[in-house]
Design a protein around this motif. Structure first.
Motif, PDB file in Angstrom:
ATOM      1  N   LYS A 119       0.624  -5.451  16.292  1.00 51.61           N
ATOM      2  CA  LYS A 119       1.394  -4.335  16.844  1.00 51.61           C
ATOM      3  C   LYS A 119       2.524  -3.937  15.898  1.00 51.61           C
ATOM      4  O   LYS A 119       2.725  -2.749  15.624  1.00 51.61           O
ATOM      5  CB  LYS A 119       1.955  -4.722  18.213  1.00 51.61           C
ATOM      6  N   ALA A 120       3.241  -4.935  15.362  1.00 50.36           N
ATOM      7  CA  ALA A 120       4.334  -4.655  14.424  1.00 50.36           C
ATOM      8  C   ALA A 120       3.802  -3.992  13.154  1.00 50.36           C
ATOM      9  O   ALA A 120       4.405  -3.041  12.641  1.00 50.36           O
ATOM     10  CB  ALA A 120       5.075  -5.944  14.079  1.00 50.36           C
ATOM     11  N   ARG A 121       2.646  -4.487  12.660  1.00 57.42           N
ATOM     12  CA  ARG A 121       2.060  -3.903  11.453  1.00 57.42           C
ATOM     13  C   ARG A 121       1.633  -2.457  11.697  1.00 57.42           C
ATOM     14  O   ARG A 121       1.935  -1.558  10.899  1.00 57.42           O
ATOM     15  CB  ARG A 121       0.854  -4.728  11.004  1.00 57.42           C
ATOM     16  N   ARG A 122       0.978  -2.218  12.836  1.00 61.17           N
ATOM     17  CA  ARG A 122       0.532  -0.850  13.142  1.00 61.17           C
ATOM     18  C   ARG A 122       1.713   0.081  13.371  1.00 61.17           C
ATOM     19  O   ARG A 122       1.690   1.237  12.966  1.00 61.17           O
ATOM     20  CB  ARG A 122      -0.376  -0.869  14.381  1.00 61.17           C
ATOM     21  N   ARG A 123       2.771  -0.431  14.026  1.00 59.22           N
ATOM     22  CA  ARG A 123       3.967   0.388  14.240  1.00 59.22           C
ATOM     23  C   ARG A 123       4.599   0.761  12.900  1.00 59.22           C
ATOM     24  O   ARG A 123       4.989   1.902  12.680  1.00 59.22           O
ATOM     25  CB  ARG A 123       4.957  -0.390  15.101  1.00 59.22           C
ATOM     26  N   GLU A 125       3.067   0.887   9.947  1.00 55.96           N
ATOM     27  CA  GLU A 125       2.186   1.850   9.276  1.00 55.96           C
ATOM     28  C   GLU A 125       2.361   3.249   9.856  1.00 55.96           C
ATOM     29  O   GLU A 125       2.414   4.236   9.123  1.00 55.96           O
ATOM     30  CB  GLU A 125       0.723   1.419   9.421  1.00 55.96           C
ATOM     31  N   LYS A 126       2.459   3.335  11.196  1.00 52.62           N
ATOM     32  CA  LYS A 126       2.615   4.642  11.841  1.00 52.62           C
ATOM     33  C   LYS A 126       3.938   5.274  11.454  1.00 52.62           C
ATOM     34  O   LYS A 126       4.000   6.478  11.173  1.00 52.62           O
ATOM     35  CB  LYS A 126       2.515   4.473  13.365  1.00 52.62           C
ATOM     36  N   MET A 127       5.007   4.468  11.429  1.00 52.29           N
ATOM     37  CA  MET A 127       6.317   4.998  11.036  1.00 52.29           C
ATOM     38  C   MET A 127       6.289   5.474   9.583  1.00 52.29           C
ATOM     39  O   MET A 127       6.828   6.543   9.262  1.00 52.29           O
ATOM     40  CB  MET A 127       7.401   3.929  11.214  1.00 52.29           C
ATOM     41  N   GLU A 128       5.647   4.696   8.700  1.00 52.33           N
ATOM     42  CA  GLU A 128       5.541   5.117   7.301  1.00 52.33           C
ATOM     43  C   GLU A 128       4.724   6.398   7.182  1.00 52.33           C
ATOM     44  O   GLU A 128       5.067   7.286   6.405  1.00 52.33           O
ATOM     45  CB  GLU A 128       4.913   3.998   6.468  1.00 52.33           C
ATOM     46  N   ASP A 129       3.660   6.500   7.985  1.00 50.38           N
ATOM     47  CA  ASP A 129       2.821   7.695   7.977  1.00 50.38           C
ATOM     48  C   ASP A 129       3.615   8.906   8.452  1.00 50.38           C
ATOM     49  O   ASP A 129       3.573   9.977   7.836  1.00 50.38           O
ATOM     50  CB  ASP A 129       1.593   7.471   8.872  1.00 50.38           C
ATOM     51  N   ILE A 130       4.377   8.728   9.540  1.00 50.38           N
ATOM     52  CA  ILE A 130       5.191   9.833  10.066  1.00 50.38           C
ATOM     53  C   ILE A 130       6.274  10.213   9.069  1.00 50.38           C
ATOM     54  O   ILE A 130       6.532  11.408   8.834  1.00 50.38           O
ATOM     55  CB  ILE A 130       5.785   9.442  11.433  1.00 50.38           C
ATOM     56  N   GLU A 131       6.920   9.202   8.467  1.00 50.41           N
ATOM     57  CA  GLU A 131       7.954   9.495   7.471  1.00 50.41           C
ATOM     58  C   GLU A 131       7.366  10.245   6.275  1.00 50.41           C
ATOM     59  O   GLU A 131       7.994  11.156   5.740  1.00 50.41           O
ATOM     60  CB  GLU A 131       8.627   8.204   7.020  1.00 50.41           C
ATOM     61  N   ALA A 132       6.160   9.873   5.861  1.00 53.34           N
ATOM     62  CA  ALA A 132       5.503  10.573   4.754  1.00 53.34           C
ATOM     63  C   ALA A 132       5.200  12.024   5.145  1.00 53.34           C
ATOM     64  O   ALA A 132       5.396  12.946   4.346  1.00 53.34           O
ATOM     65  CB  ALA A 132       4.209   9.853   4.360  1.00 53.34           C
ATOM     66  N   LYS A 133       4.731  12.224   6.393  1.00 53.41           N
ATOM     67  CA  LYS A 133       4.450  13.588   6.855  1.00 53.41           C
ATOM     68  C   LYS A 133       5.732  14.414   6.945  1.00 53.41           C
ATOM     69  O   LYS A 133       5.748  15.584   6.563  1.00 53.41           O
ATOM     70  CB  LYS A 133       3.749  13.551   8.216  1.00 53.41           C
TER      71      LYS A 133
END
Length: 190
Positions: A119-123, A125-133
């Motif tokens: 869960k921490a890893r996916r969170r 990754e999602k935050m990094e993905d959103i920050e990149a977007k």
């Protein structure tokens, strides 16, 4: 052979099989088997050890008989030997169940830790993905604003060039009219 209280066991003739009095689910013997005398070890029950299963008062064992001063003659009563065998099986089953429960709890804790880690890893990754977007959108916004700024500067420069060209043309026309008027006045004054 003697028992722990000094009495002798009489095994001159084999015991005759008797139908079990206990229900079939509790009996470990079938009616076609011959009943053999159980072997009795004089050791403490695992339940009486401090690091073993906690005593909740619901178990019965061979050591419980001895604690209450009841020391039966094993070979004299086949039902008693069957009961003692059942108690032994219950103890073994209880130990197996406790070991299985501990292992299941350990596995559950390990799975929970793995799920938390996932869960921490996916969170992350999602935050990094959103920050990149978001970063890409900000770059796109800057580029769009730069294009708009460049278009307006170009339009303003074009308007200035047109105004200067008109002003220059008007200045030339005015200079030409002034020159003609000056020539006309010179001719009239001569």
């Amino acid at each position: 052979m003697t028992t722990s209280n000094g009495r002798f066991l009489h095994t001159d003739h084999p015991p005759t099989p008797t139908p079990p009095v206990l229900p079939p689910w509790l009996s470990s013997f079938s009616s076609t088997q011959t009943i053999r005398p159980p072997s009795v070890n004089l050791s403490l029950s695992p339940w009486s050890q401090p690091d073993a299963i906690p005593d909740n008062g619901s178990h019965s064992s061979i050591s419980t008989f001895a604690c209450h001063g009841f020391n039966p003659l094993v070979g004299e009563n086949p039902l008693l030997s069957e009961l003692m065998e059942c108690c032994k099986e219950l103890e073994e089953g209880q130990q197996s169940w406790v070991a299985h429960k501990k292992e299941a709890e350990w596995r559950l804790k390990r799975v929970e830790l793995q799920l938390e880690s996932e869960k921490a890893r996916r969170r992350k990754e999602k935050m990094e993905d959103i920050e990149a977007k978001v970063s890409a959108l900000r770059e796109e916004q800057r580029a769009c604003l730069d294009r708009i700024e460049a278009e307006y500067k170009e339009q303003l420069a074009g308007l200035r060039r047109e105004a200067e060209a008109k002003e220059h043309k008007l200045a030339e026309q005015w200079a030409a009219k002034h020159s003609r008027l000056t020539k006309f006045l010179k001719r009239m004054g001569t």
